[in-house]
Design a protein around this motif. Structure first.
Motif, PDB file in Angstrom:
ATOM      1  N   ILE A  80      39.190  39.178  35.097  1.00 20.15           N
ATOM      2  CA  ILE A  80      38.257  38.060  35.227  1.00 20.15           C
ATOM      3  C   ILE A  80      38.877  36.920  36.011  1.00 20.15           C
ATOM      4  N   VAL A  81      40.098  36.553  35.623  1.00 18.66           N
ATOM      5  CA  VAL A  81      40.725  35.357  36.190  1.00 18.66           C
ATOM      6  C   VAL A  81      42.223  35.400  35.923  1.00 18.66           C
ATOM      7  N   HIS A  82      42.978  34.609  36.689  1.00 13.24           N
ATOM      8  CA  HIS A  82      44.418  34.386  36.490  1.00 13.24           C
ATOM      9  C   HIS A  82      45.277  35.608  36.803  1.00 13.24           C
ATOM     10  N   GLY A  83      44.788  36.495  37.655  1.00  7.25           N
ATOM     11  CA  GLY A  83      45.592  37.642  38.061  1.00  7.25           C
ATOM     12  C   GLY A  83      46.815  37.204  38.850  1.00  7.25           C
ATOM     13  N   ILE A  84      47.971  37.800  38.543  1.00  8.81           N
ATOM     14  CA  ILE A  84      49.227  37.446  39.199  1.00  8.81           C
ATOM     15  C   ILE A  84      49.435  38.346  40.422  1.00  8.81           C
ATOM     16  N   PRO A  85      49.611  37.776  41.609  1.00  4.76           N
ATOM     17  CA  PRO A  85      49.880  38.599  42.803  1.00  4.76           C
ATOM     18  C   PRO A  85      51.181  39.370  42.656  1.00  4.76           C
ATOM     19  N   GLY A  86      51.170  40.588  43.233  1.00 13.24           N
ATOM     20  CA  GLY A  86      52.355  41.441  43.151  1.00 13.24           C
ATOM     21  C   GLY A  86      52.236  42.627  44.077  1.00 13.24           C
ATOM     22  N   SER A  87      52.557  43.807  43.557  1.00 14.62           N
ATOM     23  CA  SER A  87      52.615  45.020  44.373  1.00 14.62           C
ATOM     24  C   SER A  87      51.287  45.770  44.448  1.00 14.62           C
ATOM     25  N   THR A  88      50.280  45.314  43.733  1.00 12.43           N
ATOM     26  CA  THR A  88      48.992  46.009  43.723  1.00 12.43           C
ATOM     27  C   THR A  88      48.358  45.986  45.106  1.00 12.43           C
ATOM     28  N   LYS A  89      47.886  47.154  45.566  1.00 18.52           N
ATOM     29  CA  LYS A  89      47.213  47.250  46.853  1.00 18.52           C
ATOM     30  C   LYS A  89      45.701  47.207  46.663  1.00 18.52           C
ATOM     31  N   LEU A  90      45.025  46.485  47.549  1.00 10.28           N
ATOM     32  CA  LEU A  90      43.572  46.459  47.506  1.00 10.28           C
ATOM     33  C   LEU A  90      43.019  47.768  48.041  1.00 10.28           C
ATOM     34  N   ALA A  91      41.890  48.183  47.494  1.00  9.12           N
ATOM     35  CA  ALA A  91      41.240  49.429  47.901  1.00  9.12           C
ATOM     36  C   ALA A  91      39.785  49.170  48.257  1.00  9.12           C
ATOM     37  N   GLU A  92      39.228  50.041  49.100  1.00  7.83           N
ATOM     38  CA  GLU A  92      37.820  49.925  49.455  1.00  7.83           C
ATOM     39  C   GLU A  92      36.954  49.906  48.195  1.00  7.83           C
ATOM     40  N   GLY A  93      35.993  49.011  48.173  1.00  5.06           N
ATOM     41  CA  GLY A  93      35.070  48.917  47.054  1.00  5.06           C
ATOM     42  C   GLY A  93      35.502  47.980  45.950  1.00  5.06           C
ATOM     43  N   ASP A  94      36.761  47.522  45.976  1.00  9.79           N
ATOM     44  CA  ASP A  94      37.227  46.565  44.969  1.00  9.79           C
ATOM     45  C   ASP A  94      36.435  45.263  45.068  1.00  9.79           C
ATOM     46  N   LEU A 120      34.162  41.733  48.486  1.00 13.56           N
ATOM     47  CA  LEU A 120      34.073  43.181  48.312  1.00 13.56           C
ATOM     48  C   LEU A 120      34.906  43.812  49.421  1.00 13.56           C
ATOM     49  N   ILE A 121      35.982  44.462  49.053  1.00 11.88           N
ATOM     50  CA  ILE A 121      36.949  44.947  50.031  1.00 11.88           C
ATOM     51  C   ILE A 121      36.368  46.121  50.826  1.00 11.88           C
ATOM     52  N   GLY A 122      36.479  46.017  52.155  1.00 12.79           N
ATOM     53  CA  GLY A 122      35.916  47.029  53.033  1.00 12.79           C
ATOM     54  C   GLY A 122      34.473  46.782  53.398  1.00 12.79           C
ATOM     55  N   GLY A 123      33.881  45.720  52.864  1.00  5.17           N
ATOM     56  CA  GLY A 123      32.491  45.400  53.167  1.00  5.17           C
ATOM     57  C   GLY A 123      31.544  45.801  52.056  1.00  5.17           C
ATOM     58  N   ASP A 124      30.362  45.204  52.070  1.00  3.38           N
ATOM     59  CA  ASP A 124      29.368  45.470  51.028  1.00  3.38           C
ATOM     60  C   ASP A 124      29.026  46.951  50.925  1.00  3.38           C
TER      61      ASP A 124
END
Length: 285
Positions: A80-94, A120-124
């Protein structure tokens, strides 16, 4: 904090200082929106946001706040909120939420800006229909609250009323009702990132803060595609839904002006938000 808590009223010059901070946040949004593509890590995105703050000779109001280790909160999907940046990779549809803040120092004092957007990663077209609807609904809820303030709302209760009304309308249209997060709300903002009063995203009985020109608030509805129940992960920061339903957040810093509002964290001052309602931002030269 209820209406009895003192709300700091800013002078026109102080609101101009906050506009400076707001434009730094808007620039952070621009850089993150462009860079947030499949495969990039949330840590890399945090570094991009740091560069923007440095370029503007501003300061992060997130970094070190109660020990937070980054300059931007990046929260994916059920976070929801307060996610800590790190090694997580974004993926299409996220469905990714970027909550950013910055401050400038003027006349020996800090002046803060705070705003969030979702992408929305990669577009709607890469996202599910429900993710698209959730993103649209959360943004609409924020805009409805801002329009309500611009139309001359008397108290901060207008924010929660606008969010609930928008959620109910879309539930009728779409056949599902979003959950409204109640534990995390908007807030006053000025010399500190968090000032009185709380700004509720749900309908509240009783009298809340009476609005006056010079008041500035961070308005930030957070909605879920399922239930609103949530918990904080072991990292002590990241808040997630209990049922793993996806969540969304949109936020702007908004100044109450004579006969309207000025959206301090939007490049256009809120024109694109207000124009559909026949309104314009009330900006200072």
């Amino acid at each position: 904090m209820r209406y009895r808590d003192k709300v700091k009223v800013k002078s026109p010059q102080q609101i101009k200082y906050m506009r400076e901070a707001g434009l730094v946040v808007a620039a952070m949004h621009d850089a993150l929106r462009e860079a947030a593509i499949p495969g990039i890590t949330t840590g890399e995105l945090d570094q991009i946001a740091r560069k923007v703050i440095k370029e503007y000779d501003a300061h992060s109001n997130f970094l070190g706040y109660h020990g937070f280790p980054a300059v931007v909160c990046i929260s994916r999907n059920e976070e929801i909120v307060h996610g800590i940046p790190g090694s997580t990779k974004l993926a299409e549809g996220d469905l990714v939420k970027f909550d950013c803040g910055a401050y400038v120092v003027r006349e020996g004092k800090q002046w803060h800006g705070d705003a969030a957007f979702a992408k929305l990663i990669g577009g709607d077209e890469k996202a599910s229909e429900k993710a698209r609807q959730l993103d649209q609904l959360t943004k609409e809820s924020l805009h409805a609250a801002i329009v309500s303030l611009a139309k001359g709302a008397k108290t901060l209760a207008a924010v929660g009323d606008a969010v609930e009304d928008t959620v109910a309308l879309r539930a009728f249209d779409w056949g599902w009702e979003a959950g409204i997060i109640e534990e995390y709300v908007g807030h006053g903002i000025g010399n500190a990132m968090h000032e009185s009063p709380d700004v509720y995203n749900y309908r509240v009985r009783g009298k809340l803060t009476t609005l006056k020109p010079g008041m500035v608030f961070a308005i930030e509805p957070m909605l879920t595609a399922g239930e609103a129940d949530n918990h904080t992960l072991a990292d002590g920061w990241t808040v997630v839904t209990d049922d793993n339903s996806w969540a969304c957040q949109w936020e702007h810093t908004v100044a109450i002006m004579p006969s309207g509002v000025w959206v301090l964290t939007a490049h256009d001052g809120g024109a694109s938000i207000l124009e559909p309602a026949g309104l314009s931002p009330v900006a200072l030269g």
